[in-house]
Design a protein around this motif. Structure first.
Motif, PDB file in Angstrom:
ATOM      1  N   ASP A 121       0.899  -1.212   0.061  1.00 54.88           N
ATOM      2  CA  ASP A 121       0.072  -0.045   0.030  1.00 54.88           C
ATOM      3  C   ASP A 121       1.104   1.095  -0.025  1.00 54.88           C
ATOM      4  O   ASP A 121       1.252   1.662   1.055  1.00 54.88           O
ATOM      5  CB  ASP A 121      -0.871   0.019   1.221  1.00 54.88           C
ATOM      6  N   PRO A 122       1.162   1.751  -1.304  1.00 55.03           N
ATOM      7  CA  PRO A 122       2.236   2.813  -1.292  1.00 55.03           C
ATOM      8  C   PRO A 122       1.812   4.282  -0.388  1.00 55.03           C
ATOM      9  O   PRO A 122       2.371   4.855   0.163  1.00 55.03           O
ATOM     10  CB  PRO A 122       2.136   3.253  -2.680  1.00 55.03           C
ATOM     11  N   TYR A 123       0.266   4.166  -0.130  1.00 54.48           N
ATOM     12  CA  TYR A 123      -0.300   5.294   0.343  1.00 54.48           C
ATOM     13  C   TYR A 123       0.085   5.513   1.953  1.00 54.48           C
ATOM     14  O   TYR A 123       0.545   6.088   2.651  1.00 54.48           O
ATOM     15  CB  TYR A 123      -1.463   5.504   0.431  1.00 54.48           C
ATOM     16  N   ALA A 124       0.152   4.134   2.356  1.00 49.65           N
ATOM     17  CA  ALA A 124       0.423   3.878   3.851  1.00 49.65           C
ATOM     18  C   ALA A 124       1.861   3.932   4.290  1.00 49.65           C
ATOM     19  O   ALA A 124       2.363   4.329   5.144  1.00 49.65           O
ATOM     20  CB  ALA A 124      -0.303   2.568   4.342  1.00 49.65           C
TER      21      ALA A 124
ATOM     22  N   PRO B 203       2.729  11.063   4.773  1.00 49.46           N
ATOM     23  CA  PRO B 203       1.955  11.951   4.009  1.00 49.46           C
ATOM     24  C   PRO B 203       2.280  13.616   4.129  1.00 49.46           C
ATOM     25  O   PRO B 203       1.867  14.232   3.222  1.00 49.46           O
ATOM     26  CB  PRO B 203       0.541  11.994   4.757  1.00 49.46           C
ATOM     27  N   ARG B 204       3.082  13.692   5.146  1.00 46.73           N
ATOM     28  CA  ARG B 204       3.655  15.198   5.321  1.00 46.73           C
ATOM     29  C   ARG B 204       4.758  15.616   4.424  1.00 46.73           C
ATOM     30  O   ARG B 204       5.256  16.785   4.459  1.00 46.73           O
ATOM     31  CB  ARG B 204       3.755  15.444   6.826  1.00 46.73           C
ATOM     32  N   MET B 205       5.513  14.469   3.974  1.00 48.65           N
ATOM     33  CA  MET B 205       6.697  14.768   3.020  1.00 48.65           C
ATOM     34  C   MET B 205       6.107  15.066   1.456  1.00 48.65           C
ATOM     35  O   MET B 205       5.372  14.248   1.012  1.00 48.65           O
ATOM     36  CB  MET B 205       7.587  13.761   3.188  1.00 48.65           C
ATOM     37  N   SER B 206       6.919  15.934   0.851  1.00 51.14           N
ATOM     38  CA  SER B 206       6.706  16.024  -0.624  1.00 51.14           C
ATOM     39  C   SER B 206       7.538  14.873  -1.151  1.00 51.14           C
ATOM     40  O   SER B 206       8.376  14.216  -0.437  1.00 51.14           O
ATOM     41  CB  SER B 206       7.403  17.461  -1.145  1.00 51.14           C
TER      42      SER B 206
ATOM     43  N   TYR C  65       2.331  16.286  -2.674  1.00 47.85           N
ATOM     44  CA  TYR C  65       2.355  15.334  -1.506  1.00 47.85           C
ATOM     45  C   TYR C  65       1.374  14.072  -1.847  1.00 47.85           C
ATOM     46  O   TYR C  65       0.841  14.010  -3.050  1.00 47.85           O
ATOM     47  CB  TYR C  65       1.654  15.972  -0.447  1.00 47.85           C
ATOM     48  N   PRO C  66       1.811  12.855  -1.485  1.00 44.44           N
ATOM     49  CA  PRO C  66       1.400  11.635  -1.716  1.00 44.44           C
ATOM     50  C   PRO C  66      -0.177  11.648  -1.875  1.00 44.44           C
ATOM     51  O   PRO C  66      -0.760  11.028  -2.969  1.00 44.44           O
ATOM     52  CB  PRO C  66       1.784  10.711  -0.548  1.00 44.44           C
ATOM     53  N   ARG C  67      -0.966  12.416  -1.039  1.00 42.51           N
ATOM     54  CA  ARG C  67      -2.654  12.462  -1.316  1.00 42.51           C
ATOM     55  C   ARG C  67      -2.873  12.906  -2.603  1.00 42.51           C
ATOM     56  O   ARG C  67      -4.158  12.751  -3.100  1.00 42.51           O
ATOM     57  CB  ARG C  67      -3.139  13.300  -0.311  1.00 42.51           C
ATOM     58  N   GLU C  68      -2.241  13.722  -3.338  1.00 40.66           N
ATOM     59  CA  GLU C  68      -2.312  14.156  -4.679  1.00 40.66           C
ATOM     60  C   GLU C  68      -2.142  13.396  -5.921  1.00 40.66           C
ATOM     61  O   GLU C  68      -2.237  13.654  -7.319  1.00 40.66           O
ATOM     62  CB  GLU C  68      -1.416  15.402  -4.816  1.00 40.66           C
ATOM     63  N   LEU C  69      -1.553  12.005  -5.500  1.00 40.12           N
ATOM     64  CA  LEU C  69      -1.192  11.219  -6.531  1.00 40.12           C
ATOM     65  C   LEU C  69      -2.296  10.064  -6.747  1.00 40.12           C
ATOM     66  O   LEU C  69      -2.919   9.592  -5.756  1.00 40.12           O
ATOM     67  CB  LEU C  69       0.070  10.732  -6.277  1.00 40.12           C
ATOM     68  N   SER C  70      -2.382   9.325  -7.865  1.00 44.77           N
ATOM     69  CA  SER C  70      -3.018   8.135  -8.148  1.00 44.77           C
ATOM     70  C   SER C  70      -2.250   7.028  -7.451  1.00 44.77           C
ATOM     71  O   SER C  70      -1.144   7.168  -7.103  1.00 44.77           O
ATOM     72  CB  SER C  70      -3.333   7.968  -9.380  1.00 44.77           C
ATOM     73  N   GLY C  71      -2.862   5.912  -7.173  1.00 47.87           N
ATOM     74  CA  GLY C  71      -2.117   4.666  -6.777  1.00 47.87           C
ATOM     75  C   GLY C  71      -1.001   4.218  -7.287  1.00 47.87           C
ATOM     76  O   GLY C  71       0.050   3.999  -6.919  1.00 47.87           O
TER      77      GLY C  71
END
Ligand SMILES: Nc1ncnc2c1ncn2[C@@H]1O[C@H](COP(=O)(O)OP(=O)(O)OP(=O)(O)O)[C@@H](O)[C@H]1O
Ligand code: SF4
Ligand SMILES: [Mg+2]
Length: 348
Positions: A114-117, A121-124, A165-171
């Motif tokens: 799970d790349p999101y986990a 999330p706070r790092m560019s 940031y990670p939240r702005e990306l697709s899986g």
């Protein structure tokens, strides 16, 4: 035990020495915390012996809970085995000095399911990819930045995306970041734990193709762990089938699919959906549940679910036998004939 070789020094490894080898690796979780204090120990991995050759891909396949991730964590050095040995280019990790072990750590990197986990999330993205380089040291800030841009290019991320940031990306993009981060320290081996399981089917092949391209470019080895036999079949040069902490069969994808010897391998193959119209529908899944790893069945661990089990299977653990070049399985009543004069060697 031989004196530890310096990791990363090809001159210290004899020709033909595997990049990574696990010998008789066992991992027992003894429980902990208030709730689990009375729980029986869990044997997550039990006497596993395997090798990954330089530039090759070993795929480990098996059901949820069979010990794949535990094995991956041991291979990458995130966990120590309870018993057995892990060696890099023939040098046992346990016998290495601290500096040697530190160097070895950067030679084996991990990609998570799970790349999101797995991404902070706070790092560019630039910072995420740069982090292993900062930890390793030896590069100026400008050198690190240049390396991050190079890595982004290699995994197909635009330089303009590095401030995101990670939240702005697709899986799929996140998994590209995970791959860039794993590649940052120029490892010889990447342990990929279900790297495409969380991705849409359409994106899976893009990531697998990228991993294959990078393998050829950098002479990388992969240890890929997956519950999905289709992914492993597509990606691996050699497959090891794992059941309840043990490797029960290993061989080339062609040998395993053409003539599996173990009943569990057969069941896994039968459970793969058949896209061909008109072909008989496969069984929905392998019958029954995976038994508890804290109380595995006696003898052959698959016997409680095997259609061919007999009293012998309950009484004796089947020895490993050769079924052809590089093809081994542990079954008293195999589906194919073992090779003549099988020496009953360990897996490799
Ligand atoms: N830290 C831990 N403490 C106790 N038991 C654990 C721990 N980690 C794993 N286990 C147990 O070890 C066994 C193997 O777990 P593992 O996560 O390695 O399996 P897996 O094959 O990766 O499963 P999945 O496909 O679901 O990821 C399971 O019975 C699991 O519950
Ligand atoms: S040893 Fe027995 S129970 Fe195990 S796979 Fe072979 S036939 Fe089935
Ligand atoms: Mg897992």
């Amino acid at each position: 035990m031989t004196a530890p070789a310096v990791p990363g020094s090809p001159a210290t490894a004899a020709a033909g020495t595997p990049l990574l080898s696990l010998s008789g690796v066992t991992r027992i979780y003894r429980g902990g915390g208030l709730l689990s204090r009375a729980a029986a120990p869990v044997q997550a991995v039990s006497g596993v012996t395997l090798e990954v050759a330089a530039g090759a891909t070993l795929g480990i396949v098996g059901e949820s809970g069979c010990g794949k991730s535990t094995l991956g964590r041991i291979a990458v050095g995130l966990e120590k085995p309870t018993d057995g040995e892990v060696a890099l280019r023939g040098a046992a990790l346990a016998a290495m000095s601290r500096p040697q072990r530190r160097a070895a750590r950067y030679e084996v990197q991990m990609m998570f399911q799970d790349p999101y986990a797995a991404l902070n999330p706070r790092m560019s993205l630039a910072r995420i990819i740069e982090e292993p380089l900062r930890a390793k040291g030896g590069m100026t800030r400008d050198q690190r930045r240049a390396r991050v841009r190079q890595l982004a290019g290699e995994v197909g991320l635009a330089a303009g995306q590095l401030d995101r940031y990670p939240r702005e990306l697709s899986g799929g993009q996140r998994q590209r970041v995970g791959l860039a981060r794993a590649l940052a320290t120029s490892p010889a081996l990447i342990v990929a734990d279900e790297p495409v399981s969380a991705l849409d089917v359409s994106v899976r092949s893009q990531i697998l193709n990228l991993m294959t391209e990078l393998q050829a470019e950098h002479q990388l080895s992969y240890l890929m762990v997956s519950h999905d036999l289709t992914v492993i079949h597509y990606f691996a040069d050699h497959i090891a089938v794992m059941y309840l902490g043990k490797i029960v069969e290993s061989g080339s994808p062609a040998a395993l699919f053409r003539a599996p010897a173990h009943h569990y391998t057969r069941a896994l193959i039968d459970a793969v959906p058949q896209p061909t119209p008109g072909r008989a529908a496969p069984p929905a899944s392998i019958r029954g549940e995976l038994p508890s790893a804290s109380a595995p069945p006696s003898g052959c661990r698959f016997r409680t679910r095997c259609p061919a089990a007999t009293d012998l299977c309950a009484a004796q653990e089947p020895p490993l036998r050769d079924f052809g070049p590089g093809h081994r399985a542990a079954c008293h009543f195999p589906l194919t004939e073992p090779a003549a004069a099988a020496p009953g060697k360990e897996f490799s």
